[in-house]
Design a protein around this motif. Structure first.
Motif, PDB file in Angstrom:
ATOM      1  N   VAL A 265     -19.467 -27.261 -25.156  1.00 55.14           N
ATOM      2  CA  VAL A 265     -18.194 -26.543 -25.310  1.00 55.14           C
ATOM      3  C   VAL A 265     -18.148 -25.805 -26.652  1.00 55.14           C
ATOM      4  CG1 VAL A 265     -15.699 -26.887 -25.579  1.00 55.14           C
ATOM      5  CG2 VAL A 265     -16.934 -28.024 -23.721  1.00 55.14           C
ATOM      6  N   SER A 266     -18.580 -26.455 -27.722  1.00 53.75           N
ATOM      7  CA  SER A 266     -18.553 -25.825 -29.048  1.00 53.75           C
ATOM      8  C   SER A 266     -19.424 -24.576 -29.091  1.00 53.75           C
ATOM      9  CB  SER A 266     -19.009 -26.824 -30.113  1.00 53.75           C
ATOM     10  OG  SER A 266     -18.067 -27.858 -30.252  1.00 53.75           O
ATOM     11  N   GLY A 267     -20.600 -24.635 -28.483  1.00 60.61           N
ATOM     12  CA  GLY A 267     -21.467 -23.453 -28.441  1.00 60.61           C
ATOM     13  C   GLY A 267     -20.804 -22.284 -27.739  1.00 60.61           C
ATOM     14  N   LEU A 268     -20.190 -22.546 -26.592  1.00 60.51           N
ATOM     15  CA  LEU A 268     -19.538 -21.464 -25.843  1.00 60.51           C
ATOM     16  C   LEU A 268     -18.338 -20.897 -26.595  1.00 60.51           C
ATOM     17  CD1 LEU A 268     -19.741 -22.689 -22.140  1.00 60.51           C
ATOM     18  CD2 LEU A 268     -21.289 -21.179 -23.391  1.00 60.51           C
ATOM     19  N   VAL A 269     -17.551 -21.756 -27.223  1.00 64.73           N
ATOM     20  CA  VAL A 269     -16.395 -21.266 -27.993  1.00 64.73           C
ATOM     21  C   VAL A 269     -16.872 -20.445 -29.188  1.00 64.73           C
ATOM     22  CG1 VAL A 269     -14.435 -21.961 -29.428  1.00 64.73           C
ATOM     23  CG2 VAL A 269     -14.803 -23.042 -27.193  1.00 64.73           C
ATOM     24  N   ALA A 270     -17.946 -20.866 -29.818  1.00 65.53           N
ATOM     25  CA  ALA A 270     -18.472 -20.112 -30.965  1.00 65.53           C
ATOM     26  C   ALA A 270     -18.916 -18.706 -30.569  1.00 65.53           C
ATOM     27  CB  ALA A 270     -19.640 -20.870 -31.596  1.00 65.53           C
ATOM     28  N   CYS A 271     -19.220 -18.507 -29.307  1.00 67.98           N
ATOM     29  CA  CYS A 271     -19.635 -17.175 -28.857  1.00 67.98           C
ATOM     30  C   CYS A 271     -18.497 -16.164 -28.849  1.00 67.98           C
ATOM     31  CB  CYS A 271     -20.254 -17.259 -27.455  1.00 67.98           C
ATOM     32  SG  CYS A 271     -21.874 -18.051 -27.444  1.00 67.98           S
ATOM     33  N   ASP A 272     -17.255 -16.639 -28.800  1.00 69.50           N
ATOM     34  CA  ASP A 272     -16.148 -15.680 -28.803  1.00 69.50           C
ATOM     35  C   ASP A 272     -15.134 -15.913 -29.921  1.00 69.50           C
ATOM     36  OD1 ASP A 272     -14.501 -17.019 -25.837  1.00 69.50           O
ATOM     37  OD2 ASP A 272     -14.469 -17.720 -27.889  1.00 69.50           O
ATOM     38  N   ARG A 273     -15.484 -16.771 -30.868  1.00 69.52           N
ATOM     39  CA  ARG A 273     -14.674 -16.960 -32.069  1.00 69.52           C
ATOM     40  C   ARG A 273     -15.602 -16.850 -33.268  1.00 69.52           C
ATOM     41  NH1 ARG A 273     -10.717 -16.483 -29.264  1.00 69.52           N
ATOM     42  NH2 ARG A 273      -8.967 -17.902 -29.128  1.00 69.52           N
TER      43      ARG A 273
ATOM     44  N   VAL B 282     -17.148 -18.019 -36.272  1.00 71.27           N
ATOM     45  CA  VAL B 282     -17.295 -19.302 -36.968  1.00 71.27           C
ATOM     46  C   VAL B 282     -18.414 -19.171 -37.990  1.00 71.27           C
ATOM     47  CG1 VAL B 282     -16.390 -20.656 -35.034  1.00 71.27           C
ATOM     48  CG2 VAL B 282     -18.858 -20.276 -35.225  1.00 71.27           C
ATOM     49  N   ALA B 283     -18.368 -20.044 -38.985  1.00 73.46           N
ATOM     50  CA  ALA B 283     -19.380 -20.018 -40.046  1.00 73.46           C
ATOM     51  C   ALA B 283     -20.676 -20.681 -39.608  1.00 73.46           C
ATOM     52  CB  ALA B 283     -18.831 -20.713 -41.296  1.00 73.46           C
ATOM     53  N   GLY B 284     -20.611 -21.538 -38.599  1.00 71.97           N
ATOM     54  CA  GLY B 284     -21.806 -22.209 -38.113  1.00 71.97           C
ATOM     55  C   GLY B 284     -21.479 -23.178 -37.006  1.00 71.97           C
ATOM     56  N   VAL B 285     -22.551 -23.678 -36.371  1.00 70.72           N
ATOM     57  CA  VAL B 285     -22.423 -24.710 -35.348  1.00 70.72           C
ATOM     58  C   VAL B 285     -23.460 -25.791 -35.611  1.00 70.72           C
ATOM     59  CG1 VAL B 285     -21.374 -23.303 -33.532  1.00 70.72           C
ATOM     60  CG2 VAL B 285     -23.839 -23.377 -33.736  1.00 70.72           C
ATOM     61  N   PHE B 286     -23.037 -27.039 -35.481  1.00 72.35           N
ATOM     62  CA  PHE B 286     -23.892 -28.205 -35.679  1.00 72.35           C
ATOM     63  C   PHE B 286     -23.734 -29.046 -34.428  1.00 72.35           C
ATOM     64  CE2 PHE B 286     -25.013 -32.397 -37.322  1.00 72.35           C
ATOM     65  CZ  PHE B 286     -26.087 -32.121 -38.151  1.00 72.35           C
ATOM     66  N   LEU B 287     -24.782 -29.063 -33.600  1.00 68.59           N
ATOM     67  CA  LEU B 287     -24.650 -29.613 -32.255  1.00 68.59           C
ATOM     68  C   LEU B 287     -25.669 -30.708 -31.986  1.00 68.59           C
ATOM     69  CD1 LEU B 287     -24.183 -26.180 -30.471  1.00 68.59           C
ATOM     70  CD2 LEU B 287     -22.425 -27.689 -31.418  1.00 68.59           C
ATOM     71  N   LEU B 288     -25.210 -31.780 -31.375  1.00 67.81           N
ATOM     72  CA  LEU B 288     -26.025 -32.955 -31.102  1.00 67.81           C
ATOM     73  C   LEU B 288     -26.204 -33.158 -29.600  1.00 67.81           C
ATOM     74  CD1 LEU B 288     -23.885 -35.277 -33.392  1.00 67.81           C
ATOM     75  CD2 LEU B 288     -25.925 -34.046 -34.088  1.00 67.81           C
ATOM     76  N   ALA B 289     -27.414 -33.501 -29.194  1.00 70.69           N
ATOM     77  CA  ALA B 289     -27.698 -33.893 -27.803  1.00 70.69           C
ATOM     78  C   ALA B 289     -27.085 -32.916 -26.799  1.00 70.69           C
ATOM     79  CB  ALA B 289     -27.204 -35.322 -27.561  1.00 70.69           C
ATOM     80  N   THR B 290     -27.346 -31.656 -27.001  1.00 75.94           N
ATOM     81  CA  THR B 290     -26.701 -30.591 -26.227  1.00 75.94           C
ATOM     82  C   THR B 290     -27.321 -30.426 -24.842  1.00 75.94           C
ATOM     83  OG1 THR B 290     -26.366 -29.453 -28.321  1.00 75.94           O
ATOM     84  CG2 THR B 290     -26.007 -28.173 -26.314  1.00 75.94           C
ATOM     85  N   PRO B 291     -26.501 -30.398 -23.805  1.00 73.50           N
ATOM     86  CA  PRO B 291     -27.031 -30.088 -22.477  1.00 73.50           C
ATOM     87  C   PRO B 291     -27.180 -28.578 -22.309  1.00 73.50           C
ATOM     88  CG  PRO B 291     -24.704 -30.613 -22.330  1.00 73.50           C
ATOM     89  CD  PRO B 291     -25.096 -30.792 -23.776  1.00 73.50           C
ATOM     90  N   PRO B 292     -28.238 -28.110 -21.658  1.00 75.16           N
ATOM     91  CA  PRO B 292     -28.409 -26.679 -21.453  1.00 75.16           C
ATOM     92  C   PRO B 292     -27.454 -26.123 -20.394  1.00 75.16           C
ATOM     93  CG  PRO B 292     -30.183 -27.874 -20.401  1.00 75.16           C
ATOM     94  CD  PRO B 292     -29.373 -28.886 -21.162  1.00 75.16           C
ATOM     95  N   LEU B 293     -26.918 -26.999 -19.560  1.00 78.56           N
ATOM     96  CA  LEU B 293     -25.933 -26.595 -18.549  1.00 78.56           C
ATOM     97  C   LEU B 293     -25.146 -27.824 -18.127  1.00 78.56           C
ATOM     98  CD1 LEU B 293     -27.164 -27.551 -15.528  1.00 78.56           C
ATOM     99  CD2 LEU B 293     -28.733 -25.724 -16.092  1.00 78.56           C
TER     100      LEU B 293
END
Length: 162
Positions: free
Chosen positions: A69-77, A79-90
């Motif tokens: 969810v954070s990755g997708l939201v960062a695509c249209d807001r 943000v200074a960065g994203v730090f993501l753990l154990a991310t599913p590709p879909l």
């Protein structure tokens, strides 16, 4: 899913953020998760999108479903960065695959033994976005490396602040 704002990893990352001079807001999506995995994506995105300040530097952080969810939201807001753990590709049943914003600093943390989100898929994501990637000898929960993850997060925040 199956986690809340008081969970071990998110609590450790909030402490690391505070030590670096950042304020943290911990999202609680548990009320949305009862609808099922795919049905919870859009409401989670809407909730996070509404919480992202338009006038302040913001770093989005998430683990597993929260990372997606954070990755997708960062695509249209912005943000200074994203730090993501154990991310599913879909997310099964959800049409859009995981994505990151071009040019935004990103760090992906993943476990070699992740039984939910195999690491191979995230190699392709890291390569495509030239994201930093930290691989740990851990499973999906990354519970054996909370201190290392918090230290990595502090370094990530320091680079963004510089």
């Amino acid at each position: 899913m199956d986690s809340g704002p008081q969970a071990t990893k998110v609590s450790a990352l909030a402490v690391a953020a505070a030590a670096c001079g950042w304020r943290s807001v911990r999202m609680d999506y548990r009320d949305l998760d009862a609808h099922g995995l795919a049905a919870a994506v859009a409401p989670r995105i809407a909730r996070l999108r509404a919480a992202v300040p338009r006038d302040a530097r913001c770093v989005l952080v998430g683990s597993s479903f929260g990372a997606f969810v954070s990755g997708l939201v960062a695509c249209d807001r912005a943000v200074a960065g994203v730090f993501l753990l154990a991310t599913p590709p879909l997310i099964p049943g959800y049409a859009q695959a995981f994505a990151l914003p071009e040019g935004t600093p990103a760090c992906l943390v993943h476990g070699w033994r992740d039984e939910v989100c195999p690491v191979e898929a995230m190699f392709n994501v890291a390569r495509a976005y030239r994201a930093e990637m930290l691989l740990l000898d851990d499973d999906h929960r990354l519970g054996a490396h909370v201190d290392i993850i918090a230290a990595q997060f502090a370094r990530f925040l320091a680079r963004i602040a510089a």
